[in-house]
Design a protein around this motif. Sequence first.
Motif, PDB file in Angstrom:
ATOM      1  N   UNK A 169      32.493  43.325  34.219  1.00  0.00           N
ATOM      2  CA  UNK A 169      33.720  42.524  34.196  1.00  0.00           C
ATOM      3  C   UNK A 169      34.119  42.189  32.760  1.00  0.00           C
ATOM      4  N   UNK A 170      33.125  41.819  31.964  1.00  0.00           N
ATOM      5  CA  UNK A 170      33.411  41.442  30.582  1.00  0.00           C
ATOM      6  C   UNK A 170      34.044  42.596  29.816  1.00  0.00           C
ATOM      7  N   UNK A 171      33.562  43.795  30.054  1.00  0.00           N
ATOM      8  CA  UNK A 171      34.083  44.973  29.352  1.00  0.00           C
ATOM      9  C   UNK A 171      35.292  45.571  30.067  1.00  0.00           C
ATOM     10  N   UNK A 172      35.827  44.835  31.029  1.00  0.00           N
ATOM     11  CA  UNK A 172      37.098  45.208  31.671  1.00  0.00           C
ATOM     12  C   UNK A 172      37.048  46.493  32.495  1.00  0.00           C
ATOM     13  N   UNK A 173      35.873  46.912  32.883  1.00  0.00           N
ATOM     14  CA  UNK A 173      35.831  48.033  33.817  1.00  0.00           C
ATOM     15  C   UNK A 173      36.315  47.571  35.181  1.00  0.00           C
ATOM     16  N   UNK A 174      36.086  46.287  35.442  1.00  0.00           N
ATOM     17  CA  UNK A 174      36.625  45.665  36.650  1.00  0.00           C
ATOM     18  C   UNK A 174      37.478  44.482  36.211  1.00  0.00           C
ATOM     19  N   UNK A 175      38.722  44.443  36.674  1.00  0.00           N
ATOM     20  CA  UNK A 175      39.557  43.272  36.393  1.00  0.00           C
ATOM     21  C   UNK A 175      39.693  42.445  37.658  1.00  0.00           C
ATOM     22  N   UNK A 176      39.477  41.160  37.512  1.00  0.00           N
ATOM     23  CA  UNK A 176      39.621  40.288  38.667  1.00  0.00           C
ATOM     24  C   UNK A 176      40.968  39.586  38.598  1.00  0.00           C
ATOM     25  N   UNK A 177      41.705  39.666  39.706  1.00  0.00           N
ATOM     26  CA  UNK A 177      43.012  39.005  39.786  1.00  0.00           C
ATOM     27  C   UNK A 177      42.974  37.904  40.827  1.00  0.00           C
ATOM     28  N   UNK A 178      43.376  36.707  40.524  1.00  0.00           N
ATOM     29  CA  UNK A 178      43.799  36.248  39.215  1.00  0.00           C
ATOM     30  C   UNK A 178      42.608  36.087  38.279  1.00  0.00           C
ATOM     31  N   UNK A 179      42.908  36.177  37.008  1.00  0.00           N
ATOM     32  CA  UNK A 179      41.858  36.265  36.017  1.00  0.00           C
ATOM     33  C   UNK A 179      40.928  35.048  35.981  1.00  0.00           C
ATOM     34  N   UNK A 196      48.252  35.756  44.180  1.00  0.00           N
ATOM     35  CA  UNK A 196      46.815  35.968  44.292  1.00  0.00           C
ATOM     36  C   UNK A 196      46.019  34.708  43.961  1.00  0.00           C
ATOM     37  N   UNK A 197      44.975  34.471  44.731  1.00  0.00           N
ATOM     38  CA  UNK A 197      44.077  33.356  44.470  1.00  0.00           C
ATOM     39  C   UNK A 197      44.560  32.017  44.973  1.00  0.00           C
ATOM     40  N   UNK A 198      45.820  31.942  45.372  1.00  0.00           N
ATOM     41  CA  UNK A 198      46.318  30.664  45.870  1.00  0.00           C
ATOM     42  C   UNK A 198      46.409  30.685  47.387  1.00  0.00           C
ATOM     43  N   UNK A 199      46.084  29.566  47.987  1.00  0.00           N
ATOM     44  CA  UNK A 199      46.086  29.506  49.435  1.00  0.00           C
ATOM     45  C   UNK A 199      47.494  29.697  49.978  1.00  0.00           C
ATOM     46  N   UNK A 200      47.538  30.239  51.179  1.00  0.00           N
ATOM     47  CA  UNK A 200      48.812  30.591  51.788  1.00  0.00           C
ATOM     48  C   UNK A 200      49.068  29.649  52.950  1.00  0.00           C
ATOM     49  N   UNK A 201      50.171  28.953  52.873  1.00  0.00           N
ATOM     50  CA  UNK A 201      50.509  28.097  54.012  1.00  0.00           C
ATOM     51  C   UNK A 201      51.518  28.829  54.869  1.00  0.00           C
ATOM     52  N   UNK A 202      51.252  28.818  56.145  1.00  0.00           N
ATOM     53  CA  UNK A 202      52.129  29.563  57.018  1.00  0.00           C
ATOM     54  C   UNK A 202      52.574  28.693  58.186  1.00  0.00           C
ATOM     55  N   UNK A 203      53.791  28.918  58.608  1.00  0.00           N
ATOM     56  CA  UNK A 203      54.286  28.166  59.742  1.00  0.00           C
ATOM     57  C   UNK A 203      55.186  29.087  60.539  1.00  0.00           C
ATOM     58  N   UNK A 204      55.418  28.707  61.756  1.00  0.00           N
ATOM     59  CA  UNK A 204      56.235  29.545  62.626  1.00  0.00           C
ATOM     60  C   UNK A 204      57.663  29.692  62.070  1.00  0.00           C
ATOM     61  N   UNK A 205      58.155  28.645  61.415  1.00  0.00           N
ATOM     62  CA  UNK A 205      59.522  28.706  60.871  1.00  0.00           C
ATOM     63  C   UNK A 205      59.642  29.815  59.824  1.00  0.00           C
ATOM     64  N   UNK A 206      58.565  29.925  59.012  1.00  0.00           N
ATOM     65  CA  UNK A 206      58.587  30.921  57.955  1.00  0.00           C
ATOM     66  C   UNK A 206      58.670  32.326  58.553  1.00  0.00           C
ATOM     67  N   UNK A 207      57.965  32.513  59.643  1.00  0.00           N
ATOM     68  CA  UNK A 207      57.966  33.822  60.289  1.00  0.00           C
ATOM     69  C   UNK A 207      59.325  34.088  60.933  1.00  0.00           C
ATOM     70  N   UNK A 208      59.884  33.058  61.497  1.00  0.00           N
ATOM     71  CA  UNK A 208      61.194  33.175  62.131  1.00  0.00           C
ATOM     72  C   UNK A 208      62.241  33.617  61.108  1.00  0.00           C
ATOM     73  N   UNK A 209      62.148  33.034  59.920  1.00  0.00           N
ATOM     74  CA  UNK A 209      63.110  33.379  58.878  1.00  0.00           C
ATOM     75  C   UNK A 209      63.054  34.875  58.584  1.00  0.00           C
ATOM     76  N   UNK A 210      61.858  35.425  58.610  1.00  0.00           N
ATOM     77  CA  UNK A 210      61.710  36.850  58.325  1.00  0.00           C
ATOM     78  C   UNK A 210      62.178  37.701  59.492  1.00  0.00           C
ATOM     79  N   UNK A 211      62.071  37.157  60.676  1.00  0.00           N
ATOM     80  CA  UNK A 211      62.612  37.875  61.835  1.00  0.00           C
ATOM     81  C   UNK A 211      64.136  37.965  61.695  1.00  0.00           C
ATOM     82  N   UNK A 212      64.718  36.891  61.224  1.00  0.00           N
ATOM     83  CA  UNK A 212      66.160  36.904  60.969  1.00  0.00           C
ATOM     84  C   UNK A 212      66.506  37.964  59.933  1.00  0.00           C
TER      85      UNK A 212
END
Length: 750
Positions: free
Chosen positions: A400-410, A589-605
């Motif tokens: 990781x230190x030598x950047x052969x693997x990059x972790x996102x978010x850093x 990346x790395x941040x929790x995802x809050x989900x609700x039915x309204x959010x899904x409905x918006x995408x159905x629209x």
Amino acid sequence: MEIPKNYNPQEAEKEIYEKWSKSGFFNPDVCIEKKKTSPDAPHFSIILPPPNVTGVLHIGHAVGTTTEDILVRFYRMKRYRTLWVPGTDHAAIATQSKVESIIQKQEKKNRHDLGREEFLKRVNSFAQESHDTIVSQIKKMGASVDWGREAYTLDKKRNNAVVTAFKTLHDLGLIYRGIRIINWDPKGQTSVSDDEVKHEESEGTLYTFYYEKDFPIPIATTRPETKLGDTGVAVNPKDKRYKKYVGKTFRVNFAGEELKIKVVADKEVDPSFGTGAVGVTPAHSFVDWEIANRHDLEVKQVINEYAKISLPKSEFFGLKTTKARELILEKIKKNGLLLKEEKIKQNIARAERTGGLIEPLPKLQWFVAVNKDFTFPHSSLSFVKKGEKTTLKKLMKLAVKKKHVSILPQRFEKTYFHWIDNLRDWCISRQIWFGHRIPVYYPKDNSKKENISFFVGEKPLEGEWEQDPDTLDTWFSSALWTFSTLGWPEKKKNEKKYEEGNDLVNYHPTTVLETGYDILFFWVARMILMTTVLLGEVPFSYTYLHGIVRDKAGRKMSKSLGNVMDPIGIAEKYGTDALRMSLIIGASPGNDIKISEEKIKAQKHFANKIWNASRFILLSLPEKEKDLQKIIQKKIPLNKKDTTRAKKLSKHIKEVTNDIENFRLYLAGEKLYHYFWHTFADIMIEESKESIYQGKEEDRLSASQNLYLQLTEQLKLLHPFMPFLTEKIWSLIPKTAEKDLLLIEKWPET
RNA sequence: GGACGGCUAGCUCAAUCGGCAGAGUGUCGCAUUCACAUUGCGAAGGUUAUUGGUUCAAGUCCAAUGCCGUCCACCA
């Protein structure tokens, strides 16, 4: 042609997935054969983090699957040699304990009542059922995985990889057998690794007392029953109070048990805590085990695997630790030895899977040595040379230190390094039945002896041998996943970039590992460990860590809270595409995802908006066949206004491409939404209506040409995110003969 | 004890390199033969947790504080 006013995902999805499967394009070999990519093209590969065969997919899996599918579809359209391998995980402890509890509930039997063979039969059939459900759910999510390459962490090929890995590490001196103090789960009747132990805060009582009247140093503990196993008292070397006792050995009688207590000086002891003296219980405390090692104190086990007192001559023999504690306290009080009793906050350790209270015990187990020097056998890594001395810890760190693997978010790189710094040898043996059996054979009836010569690898042909009864930590096989799925050890790496039929050469190191940040240590770190030492490569170039999905109130989803969202139920109600979009937008990346039915409905629209905008364009295309053909072949010259519109589209394409290439899927998704709805539909289509209904012929054709271009290009951009809807619309659009599935269309030029 | 993250509209969240604070949803108003009521148009809604600093310019960088959350360690 009749086009319905509403998009109906239920009807479209199944048919479309079958069409994709039939086309064979999920398999890169077919893509090469049909000239959709070539052997010289760069590769893009992902191995699906295998879901546990303990049940069904949850919404977290849906996030991962969607993220991976977007990347895979994008790079496939960019004509990379793209491979996504699916599979499932046997999840040893998790699955075994689940089946055990089902059998207990239904038949009031435990695994010993059934016997090893019958029990494993039951677990395997449970796993098979669970597997079938999971496969159908992965398909439902639209995942463009190559089912022809499906793997299972416990199948024959993967077992071969496990045995080879075990033997190789053992030959390098990195796997050893020995008696060490380990985390014992009395409920699951097995050892577990440090990572499988979860701490929870609770209130405890700290008792301060003397072992007996004649012993000069008072000690403090929350677990008086363990003091039956004390063999020393440790004090700080600078502590003047106790200096005169250091080095002396006392014989004391504590609660009827004869103890031999040696007083030692150790700088780890904090003189200001408690009495400044620690009663050292080497057999039942990690810290004390270390102290005992440093001062050569005797190890005396007083608690057994069932969390009961194991001293045959003691009056507490056979009692549960909690009961023994009560009785011993009574004795201490009766003898006037108790000085103080205070409430303190403490952490209690529980086994992650069974919830059992962890009892530290010294046991004969198998370990992976992470701090031991060994000679590095490969020449393919830039940060460590062939023949150089190194340790597994160093390899994990340097990758990781030598950047052969990059972790996102850093920022998780820091967490990763910190974890490695604190890492102890990894206990890999488990006393459960479901899993890879440890590939070690002992002379018959000698498997429990510590210093016995044994045979590692395949069973020897001559003589009477029996295999180690234990199984391996499930993460041992998971750690091999990127290459055990690509043919290792039968396939070998070589200098070539492409070799027909050799997936290991063609697709390893994989490009991205996409997973939740909660298994960074369990899995990501161990994959880096195994891959660097066994292959001399890193397992992947990028680790993309997604967050945990939470409900509207920010709570983790759990069965007990009753806030679990079933992704498949949602996909059926609102359409898979709507679910996918709602899981991606707003999920960095790395941040929790809050989900609700309204959010899904918006995408159905949104899905419906795309459907209807497309419908309008299809209905407004010129009726004259000659004009239509010109539009399909993009031969109509654009007027000034439409040229500006086309430029806007190019800019949009550039931005979206750039975002996906930099793993900013949440931004790409948002831009796609915004451009389609508020630039394309609200402005461009509305403005174009004037030209189409009342304009001169050349303006009318120009408008149609622009709308056609805008729509077809946007369908391509949207495809990785909303594959079903876009594929369905694509099938309705008049286009040139050689064009077929959107799945394999070329990504727009930037 | 150590480390990390979050705090932006009523709610859920964006804001890439320091450059006009923006979506969805909710609320209010208007609109229905002409792709879409699973809709369109419009409006209201902000001291970006607090304090200080750097800068032409700060949600963004620095320092401190508060609250919420996560991980690691385990003081016996």
